[in-house]
Enzyme design. Structure first.
Site, PDB file in Angstrom:
ATOM      1  N   ARG A  59      -9.935   6.075  -6.967  1.00 51.94           N
ATOM      2  CA  ARG A  59      -9.733   4.812  -6.470  1.00 51.94           C
ATOM      3  C   ARG A  59      -8.347   4.671  -6.975  1.00 51.94           C
ATOM      4  O   ARG A  59      -7.824   4.950  -8.001  1.00 51.94           O
ATOM      5  CB  ARG A  59     -10.708   3.806  -7.065  1.00 51.94           C
TER       6      ARG A  59
ATOM      7  N   LYS B 158     -15.851   3.066 -12.273  1.00 49.42           N
ATOM      8  CA  LYS B 158     -16.633   1.796 -12.195  1.00 49.42           C
ATOM      9  C   LYS B 158     -17.587   1.638 -13.621  1.00 49.42           C
ATOM     10  O   LYS B 158     -18.216   2.771 -13.746  1.00 49.42           O
ATOM     11  CB  LYS B 158     -17.016   1.579 -10.975  1.00 49.42           C
TER      12      LYS B 158
ATOM     13  N   HIS C 108      -7.173   4.284   0.188  1.00 51.13           N
ATOM     14  CA  HIS C 108      -8.659   4.405   0.326  1.00 51.13           C
ATOM     15  C   HIS C 108      -8.803   5.441   1.332  1.00 51.13           C
ATOM     16  O   HIS C 108      -9.966   6.004   1.597  1.00 51.13           O
ATOM     17  CB  HIS C 108      -9.359   3.080   0.770  1.00 51.13           C
TER      18      HIS C 108
ATOM     19  N   ARG D  29      -8.872   8.684   0.194  1.00 52.84           N
ATOM     20  CA  ARG D  29     -10.282   8.967  -0.576  1.00 52.84           C
ATOM     21  C   ARG D  29     -11.282   9.579   0.353  1.00 52.84           C
ATOM     22  O   ARG D  29     -11.947  10.446   0.133  1.00 52.84           O
ATOM     23  CB  ARG D  29     -10.683   7.682  -1.311  1.00 52.84           C
TER      24      ARG D  29
ATOM     25  N   HIS E 222     -19.213   8.666  -7.781  1.00 52.08           N
ATOM     26  CA  HIS E 222     -20.311   7.575  -7.323  1.00 52.08           C
ATOM     27  C   HIS E 222     -21.472   7.932  -8.309  1.00 52.08           C
ATOM     28  O   HIS E 222     -21.641   8.950  -8.815  1.00 52.08           O
ATOM     29  CB  HIS E 222     -20.627   8.114  -5.807  1.00 52.08           C
TER      30      HIS E 222
ATOM     31  N   TYR F  55     -18.108   7.475   3.013  1.00 53.56           N
ATOM     32  CA  TYR F  55     -16.896   8.166   2.911  1.00 53.56           C
ATOM     33  C   TYR F  55     -16.907   9.741   3.679  1.00 53.56           C
ATOM     34  O   TYR F  55     -15.881  10.194   3.666  1.00 53.56           O
ATOM     35  CB  TYR F  55     -16.773   8.529   1.260  1.00 53.56           C
TER      36      TYR F  55
END
Length: 358
Positions: free
Chosen positions: A194, A220, A293, A296, A319, A328
């Site tokens: 990210r 995250k 992105h 990604r 993830h 994705y």
């Protein structure tokens, strides 16, 4: 249910209080720093577009409609002055500087979250989002700026990044960032982080284990992952740490990996400009505009297309759940034909006596 008493705050005051709340959640670990940064930026943008001195409770659906339209037409600072990329997905003319569909959808989600909180806090009697008439743009397929690059397009970008890093001059202040730019693109394409993970990276996050370079990525939800770097990327990283970063360092950001030419930690919004500069070096036939992105998406798509274990791809991208990979995984031209040519049940199928059938 309406609150018993409405606090008639101005839009600016409400936005500031909401921003303070978001920052507090980030400080306590309840919200990822990158997510908090986006929420704060969007709500302050909303305040500027809606009218800072207006009373928040006076805004209705039509006012929010107007803000959404003005945001959609607001120039996208990340792409300002970027090259006019050729190929599928290039933006031209009047469309070149406006907000992308993804940015508009994100802004709308941020505004919705702001008004939900405002209704709970008693700043508005009713949530005006319920009477907004503008609807989010229908997807209708993958957007060009987020679609994965083909192998040819990704190869052109990687070649340009490697050449830029190898030819990075020394001495001139305006060219000291070339090695850094090459490294940024190589990391984005090979690892697919990210953009917030990339700009938050520190020098100490990169280490060697059993002769392999690793990047400890802080993602995250406070999750970390150690991702091994391909050899070619590790070589550019070592060169950048040995010379390029030292030339940029002014002693202001002691830990940051990626520095601006002023010696400051590189901002999220600067990464798109880096990609655009590298794209200028790609031959037109292999060039297509792409966002961080989108790169990604490119990483996930090509790893999965190469039959890489899905759980390994999940861990590379950071993830928590395998199901997230579906968002994705983009289609590649000719991949179905290639898969059927090497069908595991038909290729080299054995006969009953141990031979093979053609």
């Amino acid at each position: 249910m309406r609150p018993p008493r409405v606090h008639r705050l101005t839009v600016a005051d409400a936005a500031d209080r909401y921003a303070d709340m978001v920052r507090a959640k980030a400080a306590t670990g309840a919200l990822a720093p990158g997510t908090a940064e986006v929420y704060v930026r969007d709500v302050l943008t909303f305040a500027a577009l809606a009218g800072a001195e207006r009373v928040l409770d006076d805004l209705d659906g039509a006012d929010v409609d107007g803000v959404l339209v003005r945001f959609a037409r607001k120039p996208d600072g990340r792409r300002a002055g970027g090259p006019a990329h050729t190929g599928t997905g290039a933006r031209t003319g009047a469309r070149a500087g406006v907000q992308s569909a993804a940015s508009q959808a994100r802004f709308r989600r941020s505004v919705s979250a702001f008004f939900r909180y405002a209704a709970t806090a008693g700043w508005v009697q009713l949530d005006p989002m319920a009477s907004v008439t503008l609807r989010p743009r229908e997807r209708g397929g993958l957007r060009a700026e987020r679609r994965a690059l083909t192998a040819e397009q990704a190869g052109g970008l990687l070649d340009a990044a490697r050449e830029l890093a190898a030819a990075a001059p020394r001495g001139r202040a305006d060219q000291r960032t070339q090695l850094r730019d090459g490294l940024i693109v190589l990391l984005l394409v090979s690892v697919g982080p990210r953009v917030s993970e990339l700009t938050r990276a520190n020098v100490e996050d990169f280490f060697v284990n059993a002769g392999v370079r690793y990047w400890r990525i802080f993602g995250k939800g406070g999750r970390t992952r150690d991702v091994p770097l391909p050899g070619a990327v590790a070589e550019v990283l070592d060169a950048y740490l040995a010379s390029g970063r030292r030339e940029l360092d002014r002693g202001v950001e002691g830990k940051a990996l990626l520095l601006s030419w002023r010696g400051r930690r590189l901002a999220r919004g600067d990464v798109q400009g880096v990609i655009d500069r590298v794209l200028e070096r790609v031959e037109p036939g292999r060039r297509r505009g792409v966002t961080p992105h989108g790169l990604r998406h490119t990483t996930a798509t090509h790893l999965l297309a190469a039959a890489t274990d899905m759980d390994a791809v999940r861990r590379v991208l950071g993830h928590a759940d395998l199901s997230t990979l579906g968002r994705y995984r983009d289609e590649l031209p000719g991949e179905l034909e290639a898969a059927m040519r090497v069908h595991p049940l038909l290729t080299g199928r054995r006969t009953g006596n141990g031979g093979t059938r053609d």
